[in-house]
Design a protein around this motif. Structure first.
Motif, PDB file in Angstrom:
ATOM      1  N   ARG A   1      -2.983  71.712 100.546  1.00 19.36           N
ATOM      2  CA  ARG A   1      -3.252  72.035  99.144  1.00 19.36           C
ATOM      3  C   ARG A   1      -1.957  72.199  98.363  1.00 19.36           C
ATOM      4  NH1 ARG A   1      -7.467  75.154 101.495  1.00 19.36           N
ATOM      5  NH2 ARG A   1      -6.275  77.092 101.352  1.00 19.36           N
TER       6      ARG A   1
ATOM      7  N   PRO B   1      -6.756  63.406  93.541  1.00 20.49           N
ATOM      8  CA  PRO B   1      -6.498  64.847  93.496  1.00 20.49           C
ATOM      9  C   PRO B   1      -5.067  65.137  93.056  1.00 20.49           C
ATOM     10  CG  PRO B   1      -7.549  64.203  95.563  1.00 20.49           C
ATOM     11  CD  PRO B   1      -7.137  62.938  94.877  1.00 20.49           C
ATOM     12  N   ASP B   2      -4.842  66.362  92.578  1.00 26.68           N
ATOM     13  CA  ASP B   2      -3.499  66.752  92.150  1.00 26.68           C
ATOM     14  C   ASP B   2      -2.501  66.627  93.297  1.00 26.68           C
ATOM     15  OD1 ASP B   2      -4.443  67.275  89.622  1.00 26.68           O
ATOM     16  OD2 ASP B   2      -4.804  69.405  90.036  1.00 26.68           O
TER      17      ASP B   2
ATOM     18  N   HIS C   1     -11.158  60.243 100.986  1.00 25.92           N
ATOM     19  CA  HIS C   1     -10.755  59.922  99.615  1.00 25.92           C
ATOM     20  C   HIS C   1     -10.484  58.422  99.437  1.00 25.92           C
ATOM     21  CE1 HIS C   1     -10.383  64.066  98.230  1.00 25.92           C
ATOM     22  NE2 HIS C   1      -9.783  64.360  99.374  1.00 25.92           N
TER      23      HIS C   1
ATOM     24  N   GLU D   1     -13.896  67.646  96.449  1.00 25.09           N
ATOM     25  CA  GLU D   1     -13.040  68.833  96.375  1.00 25.09           C
ATOM     26  C   GLU D   1     -13.266  69.800  97.535  1.00 25.09           C
ATOM     27  OE1 GLU D   1     -16.765  69.644  93.923  1.00 25.09           O
ATOM     28  OE2 GLU D   1     -15.345  67.980  94.229  1.00 25.09           O
TER      29      GLU D   1
END
Length: 452
Positions: free
Chosen positions: A318, A449-450, A375, A163
């Protein structure tokens, strides 16, 4: 008892967080140290200066003859960059294998950094027609930087949880660009006022080159003090050479084809990015007829806007995901480099517009590519996979300079050479758009991740 245990756990977590922050801040400082080489040496001063030295050594037809090979003097710098990157392909896997096998990254990082810094400081002795010395020092310095970046980036998964990686990666690039801008201001003062300092213009350039090596070496002390090596697990596997490990990594990547597909896309578009960085000053000086002071101001503008661009694109990632943000940056790269073909000669204002466009996307493209790849790496294979990433980042970025040099050699036009780089961004966009990154993250065994 329960409260005491909770307090102890909280204190331990706070201590670990503080130690992680300390390492992260030390990690940023290697970008601060080595980025001055990329900016002042590779992007601004060495290209035009080494080209002039090569021209001074050229025959009446405009050719120099390194190793007996006829090379147009205007292409020598581009070919030297390509040679340095090809050498890096052989050296980087060896360094990566040694780091993975022993867990001693810091001594290897120190060796690479100080070899590169020494070669850069040695550029003070470039004068007259010493183009071969210039090519040799460029090859040593550029290869050393590539090796050091293998080791530097492999610390990222160790010092930042998933994160935090977009933020940590972006801050590292921002540190580097801020450092480059700061030193370029000092370079600009020395270059423009060289008479006031009692030195010639050529001597001022040589001082700027050498000072980058001194800066690189001095600030490397900070990450070497703050980063810590992690012990590796004992392995029954025999020690192998770098190429054997690289082949093993590529074989393992076949079980993660989407990770491999991302790496291929990155290889292509990053080749274009690296070539623009290394050849823009040659294009500005040789094709557009711009003076050295104009080029320094343009690169300074790139550095300043790259800091803001890296942080801004981190925020865009983001909101929209790293993949979409990178794809958007590749569209901007294509438009910017295509527009560069039409820049009028002797018009600094339009060159500054081009520099602004490059600066706004440069840092974000690099920072988000690094964090997105983190990732896609299977847990427990971070250093191994990041070694392959660095091969793509530095070791395979030879085709762009080669095409740039060949295009100029065949056409005699730097405009044709610069526009040839558009293909790297178009092909990279097409390849990246086909990578299902969310699935790639899941296949690597990592949480999605979102926004990705």
């Amino acid at each position: 008892m329960g409260d005491d245990t909770l307090c102890t756990a909280t204190a331990t977590a706070d201590d670990e967080r503080a130690e992680r922050r300390r390492e992260q801040h030390g990690w940023y400082f290697y970008d601060w140290a080595c980025s001055v080489y990329s900016t002042s040496v590779l992007t601004v001063f060495l290209g035009p200066y080494l080209t002039e030295i090569a021209k001074a050594a050229a025959d009446p037809e405009g050719y120099v003859h390194p190793l007996g090979i006829p090379v147009r003097a205007g292409s020598f710098f581009a070919y030297a960059v390509s040679a340095s990157v090809l050498l890096s392909v052989f050296v980087m896997p060896v360094a990566a294998a040694a780091a993975d096998r022993t867990g001693r990254k810091k001594p290897l990082l120190a060796a690479a950094a100080y070899l590169g810094a020494a070669a850069t400081a040695g550029m003070f002795f470039l004068d007259g027609d010493r183009y071969l010395l210039g090519g040799f020092l460029l090859i040593v310095a550029n290869s050393s930087l590539a090796v050091s970046m293998v080791l530097y980036n492999s610390f990222l998964p160790q010092i930042a949880p998933p994160e935090e990686r977009d933020t940590v990666s972006s801050h590292g690039w921002a540190f580097g660009y801020a450092s480059g801008a700061l030193v370029l201001v000092a370079n600009l003062v020395l270059f423009l006022a060289h008479d006031s300092f009692g030195v010639s213009e050529a001597t001022a350039v040589r001082i700027c080159l050498a000072s980058a090596g001194i800066w690189w070496g001095a600030f490397t002390l900070i990450p070497l003090k703050r980063l810590r090596d992690r012990r590796t697990s004992p392995s029954d596997a025999p020690a192998t050479g770098g190429w054997q490990q690289l082949r093993s990594t590529v074989r393992d990547m076949r079980r993660h084809p989407h990770t491999l597909a991302f790496l291929l896309a990155y290889l292509v578009y990053n080749d274009g990015v690296q070539t623009v960085i290394s050849q823009a000053s040659v294009y500005g000086s040789e094709e557009l007829g711009l003076g050295q002071s104009t080029l320094i101001v343009a690169v300074l503008l790139v550095q300043l806007l790259a800091v803001a661009g890296a942080l801004a694109m981190g925020r865009l990632a983001r909101a929209y995901g790293a993949k979409r943000t990178i794809l958007g940056s590749l569209v901007a790269w294509t438009a910017t480099i295509g527009a560069g073909y039409f820049l009028p000669a002797g018009a600094p204002a339009w060159f500054f517009v081009l520099a602004a466009g490059i600066g706004l996307v440069l840092g974000g493209t690099q920072a988000l590519s690094r964090s997105l790849f983190s990732h896609l790496v299977p847990r427990g294979k971070e250093a191994e996979y990041f070694s392959a990433y660095e091969i793509s980042d530095r070791g395979m970025a030879w085709l762009g300079p080669l095409i740039f040099g060949l295009t100029y050699q065949l056409t005699g036009s730097y405009r044709d050479a610069i526009v040839s780089l558009v293909a790297f961004f178009l092909i990279g966009f097409a390849l990246l758009s086909r990578v299902p990154v969310a699935r790639a993250v899941r296949d690597a065994g990592n949480p999605v991740p979102d926004r990705i």
